[in-house]
Design an enzyme around this catalytic site. Sequence first.
Site, PDB file in Angstrom:
ATOM      1  NE  ARG A 110      -3.592   0.158   2.073  1.00  0.00           N
ATOM      2  CZ  ARG A 110      -4.991   0.054   2.704  1.00  0.00           C
ATOM      3  NH1 ARG A 110      -5.524   1.009   3.810  1.00  0.00           N
ATOM      4  NH2 ARG A 110      -5.934  -0.239   2.092  1.00  0.00           N
ATOM      5  CG  HIS A 137      -8.735  -0.579  -2.814  1.00  0.00           C
ATOM      6  ND1 HIS A 137      -7.425  -1.619  -2.001  1.00  0.00           N
ATOM      7  CD2 HIS A 137      -8.513   0.025  -1.063  1.00  0.00           C
ATOM      8  CE1 HIS A 137      -7.094  -1.775  -0.784  1.00  0.00           C
ATOM      9  NE2 HIS A 137      -8.396  -0.879   0.005  1.00  0.00           N
ATOM     10  CD  GLN A 140     -12.883  -2.795  -0.445  1.00  0.00           C
ATOM     11  OE1 GLN A 140     -11.616  -2.617   0.283  1.00  0.00           O
ATOM     12  NE2 GLN A 140     -13.804  -3.771   0.035  1.00  0.00           N
ATOM     13  CG  ASP A 231     -14.548   4.482   0.321  1.00  0.00           C
ATOM     14  OD1 ASP A 231     -14.737   4.923   1.076  1.00  0.00           O
ATOM     15  OD2 ASP A 231     -13.761   4.408  -0.660  1.00  0.00           O
ATOM     16  CB  CYS A 271     -14.609  -0.083   1.204  1.00  0.00           C
ATOM     17  SG  CYS A 271     -13.047   1.456   1.121  1.00  0.00           S
ATOM     18  NE  ARG A 299      -9.674  -5.815   0.475  1.00  0.00           N
ATOM     19  CZ  ARG A 299      -9.444  -5.019   0.733  1.00  0.00           C
ATOM     20  NH1 ARG A 299      -9.984  -3.980   1.484  1.00  0.00           N
ATOM     21  NH2 ARG A 299      -8.134  -4.731   0.512  1.00  0.00           N
TER      22      ARG A 299
HETATM   23  N1   CP Z   1     -10.998  -0.516   2.906  1.00  0.00           N
HETATM   24  C1   CP Z   1      -9.975  -0.894   3.117  1.00  0.00           C
HETATM   25  O1   CP Z   1      -8.927  -1.021   2.236  1.00  0.00           O
HETATM   26  O2   CP Z   1      -9.851  -1.363   4.299  1.00  0.00           O
HETATM   27  P1   CP Z   1      -7.904  -0.884   5.213  1.00  0.00           P
HETATM   28  O3   CP Z   1      -7.355   0.723   4.682  1.00  0.00           O
HETATM   29  O4   CP Z   1      -8.157  -0.550   6.920  1.00  0.00           O
HETATM   30  O5   CP Z   1      -7.147  -2.089   5.424  1.00  0.00           O
END
Ligand code: CP
Length: 313
Positions: A110, A137, A140, A231, A271, A299
């Site tokens: 990330r 993402h 997701q 979101d 999400c 996930r």
């Molecule tokens: N939805 C998501 O990516 O959650 P986190 O930021 O907790 O990983």
Amino acid sequence: MWILPKEESTMKHVLSDWDLSPEQVTQILHISEKIKSKPSLYKHTMEGKTLIMLFELASLRTRISFEAGMTQLGGHAIMYGVENQGFSRSETLKDGVAVLSRYGDIIMARVLKHDSMVEMGEASTVPVINGMTELYHPCQNLADLLTIKEKKGKLEGLKIAYVGDGGCNTAASTIIGCAGQGIDVTVVCPDYPEYSPDPALVVKANEAFTGSVNVSHSVEGVVDVDIIYNDVWVSAGMEEEKKKRMEVFPKFQVNAALVKKAKDDCFVMHCLPAKREVEITSEVMDSPQSVVIDQAENRMHAQKGLMVWILDQ
Ligand code: CP
């Protein structure tokens, strides 16, 4: 797009949703469904394999679901948290990733800037998975598609409304991933270019996929949809913009009145993490129409499917 760093290599990276064709997404979902229904059959699949996880930003779901998933597949995950120092202490990202790809079998990261993700893909000799950048993402979206398929029994022909910040990473991944599976996507967002999807992305998705992509600046865009997606309005790093966002977004709150405009059997996705009573009310989030916790669980199942697919296990 397949990235072939070495002659005859079939190594796959998932640096963005564009790296997965609709057919490949279908394959990953199929593997994910099999693993979810019979996890014991896959408990040795990743034996001896190591997942290296790098984070420049905080995470709950991505970090834990990848590690739990790798453990359940018989492999091992190593977390390297770099929230405060970035990847390159005194070495280039390229050098660091080249070294890490000698230790691990998959790198999941990330990162703040998508350019770093692309650089990692170029430097790595093992598959790199995007665990979220400011642009995309994809993990997701795989979980979202798995959830939609479970709840509706199909993907093609459905209608989804992405409500809120149409210019964000999750919106882009929803557009690409859902339209790729034949789901019609309407992005319902404020009439500001920065909060709307990139017009080039909308054109490209409409040309590439069977699902249509439209933008509506009215909440009437949710009329007759099967799924409402939501979101946060203010993500990490957007604090300076917070005041403007909190003025512009409230009419796009996912509340009972907005959900009523959709189909009677519409369900609501988010999400997570969610800011309750901001972009979504607790009344909706805790209602029978909400699937947010199943979505978060998926996930893990979707990423297990992705890792098995990416290593051809
Ligand atoms: N939805 C998501 O990516 O959650 P986190 O930021 O907790 O990983």
